[in-house]
Design a protein around this motif. Structure first.
Motif, PDB file in Angstrom:
ATOM      1  N   LEU A 173       5.017   8.003  -1.935  1.00  0.00           N
ATOM      2  CA  LEU A 173       5.688   6.849  -1.330  1.00  0.00           C
ATOM      3  C   LEU A 173       5.759   6.994   0.192  1.00  0.00           C
ATOM      4  CD1 LEU A 173       7.236   4.194  -1.626  1.00  0.00           C
ATOM      5  CD2 LEU A 173       9.319   5.527  -2.031  1.00  0.00           C
ATOM      6  N   LEU A 174       6.131   8.169   0.677  1.00  0.00           N
ATOM      7  CA  LEU A 174       6.212   8.394   2.126  1.00  0.00           C
ATOM      8  C   LEU A 174       4.832   8.288   2.780  1.00  0.00           C
ATOM      9  CD1 LEU A 174       8.780  11.326   2.075  1.00  0.00           C
ATOM     10  CD2 LEU A 174       9.160   9.096   3.124  1.00  0.00           C
ATOM     11  N   SER A 175       3.807   8.742   2.088  1.00  0.00           N
ATOM     12  CA  SER A 175       2.443   8.619   2.615  1.00  0.00           C
ATOM     13  C   SER A 175       2.038   7.158   2.727  1.00  0.00           C
ATOM     14  CB  SER A 175       1.456   9.365   1.709  1.00  0.00           C
ATOM     15  OG  SER A 175       1.722  10.751   1.696  1.00  0.00           O
ATOM     16  N   LYS A 176       2.425   6.356   1.738  1.00  0.00           N
ATOM     17  CA  LYS A 176       2.117   4.924   1.763  1.00  0.00           C
ATOM     18  C   LYS A 176       2.859   4.227   2.904  1.00  0.00           C
ATOM     19  CE  LYS A 176      -0.742   4.595  -1.691  1.00  0.00           C
ATOM     20  NZ  LYS A 176      -2.154   4.169  -1.462  1.00  0.00           N
ATOM     21  N   ILE A 177       4.107   4.634   3.125  1.00  0.00           N
ATOM     22  CA  ILE A 177       4.877   4.056   4.233  1.00  0.00           C
ATOM     23  C   ILE A 177       4.230   4.417   5.573  1.00  0.00           C
ATOM     24  CG2 ILE A 177       7.101   4.067   5.434  1.00  0.00           C
ATOM     25  CD1 ILE A 177       8.431   4.602   2.715  1.00  0.00           C
ATOM     26  N   LEU A 178       3.770   5.668   5.701  1.00  0.00           N
ATOM     27  CA  LEU A 178       3.080   6.090   6.916  1.00  0.00           C
ATOM     28  C   LEU A 178       1.814   5.257   7.132  1.00  0.00           C
ATOM     29  CD1 LEU A 178       2.597   7.950   9.309  1.00  0.00           C
ATOM     30  CD2 LEU A 178       1.630   9.635   7.738  1.00  0.00           C
ATOM     31  N   GLN A 179       1.080   4.997   6.055  1.00  0.00           N
ATOM     32  CA  GLN A 179      -0.122   4.171   6.143  1.00  0.00           C
ATOM     33  C   GLN A 179       0.213   2.754   6.594  1.00  0.00           C
ATOM     34  OE1 GLN A 179      -2.321   4.082   2.476  1.00  0.00           O
ATOM     35  NE2 GLN A 179      -3.858   2.670   3.237  1.00  0.00           N
ATOM     36  N   LEU A 180       1.283   2.190   6.018  1.00  0.00           N
ATOM     37  CA  LEU A 180       1.735   0.853   6.428  1.00  0.00           C
ATOM     38  C   LEU A 180       2.155   0.846   7.893  1.00  0.00           C
ATOM     39  CD1 LEU A 180       3.886  -0.282   3.367  1.00  0.00           C
ATOM     40  CD2 LEU A 180       1.795  -1.362   4.162  1.00  0.00           C
ATOM     41  N   SER A 181       2.833   1.913   8.306  1.00  0.00           N
ATOM     42  CA  SER A 181       3.291   2.015   9.691  1.00  0.00           C
ATOM     43  C   SER A 181       2.121   1.972  10.655  1.00  0.00           C
ATOM     44  CB  SER A 181       4.078   3.319   9.879  1.00  0.00           C
ATOM     45  OG  SER A 181       4.313   3.587  11.233  1.00  0.00           O
ATOM     46  N   THR A 182       1.060   2.699  10.339  1.00  0.00           N
ATOM     47  CA  THR A 182      -0.134   2.721  11.194  1.00  0.00           C
ATOM     48  C   THR A 182      -0.780   1.349  11.256  1.00  0.00           C
ATOM     49  OG1 THR A 182      -0.505   5.037  10.592  1.00  0.00           O
ATOM     50  CG2 THR A 182      -2.353   3.841  11.566  1.00  0.00           C
ATOM     51  N   GLN A 183      -0.869   0.694  10.088  1.00  0.00           N
ATOM     52  CA  GLN A 183      -1.458  -0.646  10.036  1.00  0.00           C
ATOM     53  C   GLN A 183      -0.633  -1.637  10.846  1.00  0.00           C
ATOM     54  OE1 GLN A 183      -1.647  -1.384   5.823  1.00  0.00           O
ATOM     55  NE2 GLN A 183      -3.475  -0.128   5.531  1.00  0.00           N
TER      56      GLN A 183
END
Length: 300
Positions: A173-183
């Protein structure tokens, strides 16, 4: 749910706690304390978490203290206020609250549902150092929904030997949030200029007869693209942002001046008095005149 477990991170403002009892319209049956937190301080774990159902408009202050808090809006709508800045979140919005942050959450709909998790674990700081932003719009991807469902089931049925399972889910979940943050950061840099221009127009010329068509023409962007990208970045549509701003200005004029209701409506860009009164009542539950009278009595 023991109310003492909640006091560290949640302060209920409305409806109020009476006699040490949480109001019945706030359903915490799916919100559980994790009894199986391992002695591995580096791994991310859930201290408290699960589903919260709010069956009335609710205001709650959230203080993360030493913890990290993740809240996912399942349904409904809420204003998220941090350092005097307000953003609106709705279905599929995720709110990330870092340690030592204090947020005020005001639900805008009579019924709202959230998945909420209070997290501990040293490795979380590594993710937080890279994640930019605090509110993210998730899509309906099964990945997110499955993570929340699995975590809730584990907490609901108090399954044992679940520590590594919870930890792996949280890291995904945290990795997905990090990915969203970058996008979101990349998108923000590309679109920031004209979105900021639209916001400037709304903030400073709210008393003019603005519309999606006029905004689109002024900034040179297709109105459908403008509406979508403004809502993505600001978590609210441009017209709703405009009307919310107008009505907030109206509350100040109602309490600080003796201007007529009609003149106040005109001064904020809503010259049709009947339309102004209807909009105001829909937003605040009372007419402008009733609002003025109530505030006047409060000052006595």
């Amino acid at each position: 749910m023991n109310i003492q477990d909640l006091k560290e991170n949640f302060h209920l403002i409305s409806p109020r706690i009476i006699g040490g009892q949480i109001p019945s319209l706030i359903n915490l049956e799916g919100f559980k304390k994790n009894p199986n937190i391992p002695d591995f301080p580096s791994l991310p774990q859930i201290y408290l978490g699960g589903k919260i159902s709010l069956n009335t408009k609710t205001s709650v202050e959230i203080n993360s203290n030493e913890n990290t808090i993740i809240a996912f809006c399942i349904s409904g709508e809420a204003d998220i206020i941090y350092r005097n800045e307000s953003k609106t979140c709705n279905s599929t919005s995720l709110i990330l609250i870092r340690p030592h942050e204090k947020y005020l959450v005001k639900t805008l709909t009579p019924i709202s549902k959230f998945n909420c998790y209070i997290l501990k674990g040293e490795i979380i700081d590594v993710y937080l150092s890279k994640i930019k932003g605090s509110i993210f719009k998730l899509n309906d991807s099964p990945i997110y929904m499955n993570i929340f469902s699995e975590l809730n089931l584990i907490l609901q049925y108090q399954q044992t030997n679940n520590s590594l399972y919870i930890s792996s889910h949280l890291q995904v979940l945290l990795s997905k949030i990090l990915q969203l943050s970058t996008q979101q950061e990349d998108f923000s840099q590309q679109q920031n200029h004209y979105i900021n221009l639209v916001k400037y127009i709304l903030d400073n010329r709210y008393n003019e007869p603005l519309s999606l068509d006029s905004l689109s023409s002024e900034v040179g962007i297709n109105k459908f693209k403008l509406c979508h990208e403004f809502a993505t970045q600001m978590n609210i549509s441009p017209i709703k942002y405009l009307n919310t701003l107008r009505l907030k200005k109206a509350t100040l004029l109602l309490t600080e001046t003796s201007s007529t209701i009609a003149s106040i409506g005109t001064s904020i860009g809503i010259p049709n008095t009947t339309h102004f009164i209807n909009m105001f009542k829909k937003e605040f539950g009372v007419t402008p005149q009733q609002y003025r009278e109530e505030k006047s009595l409060q000052r006595l």
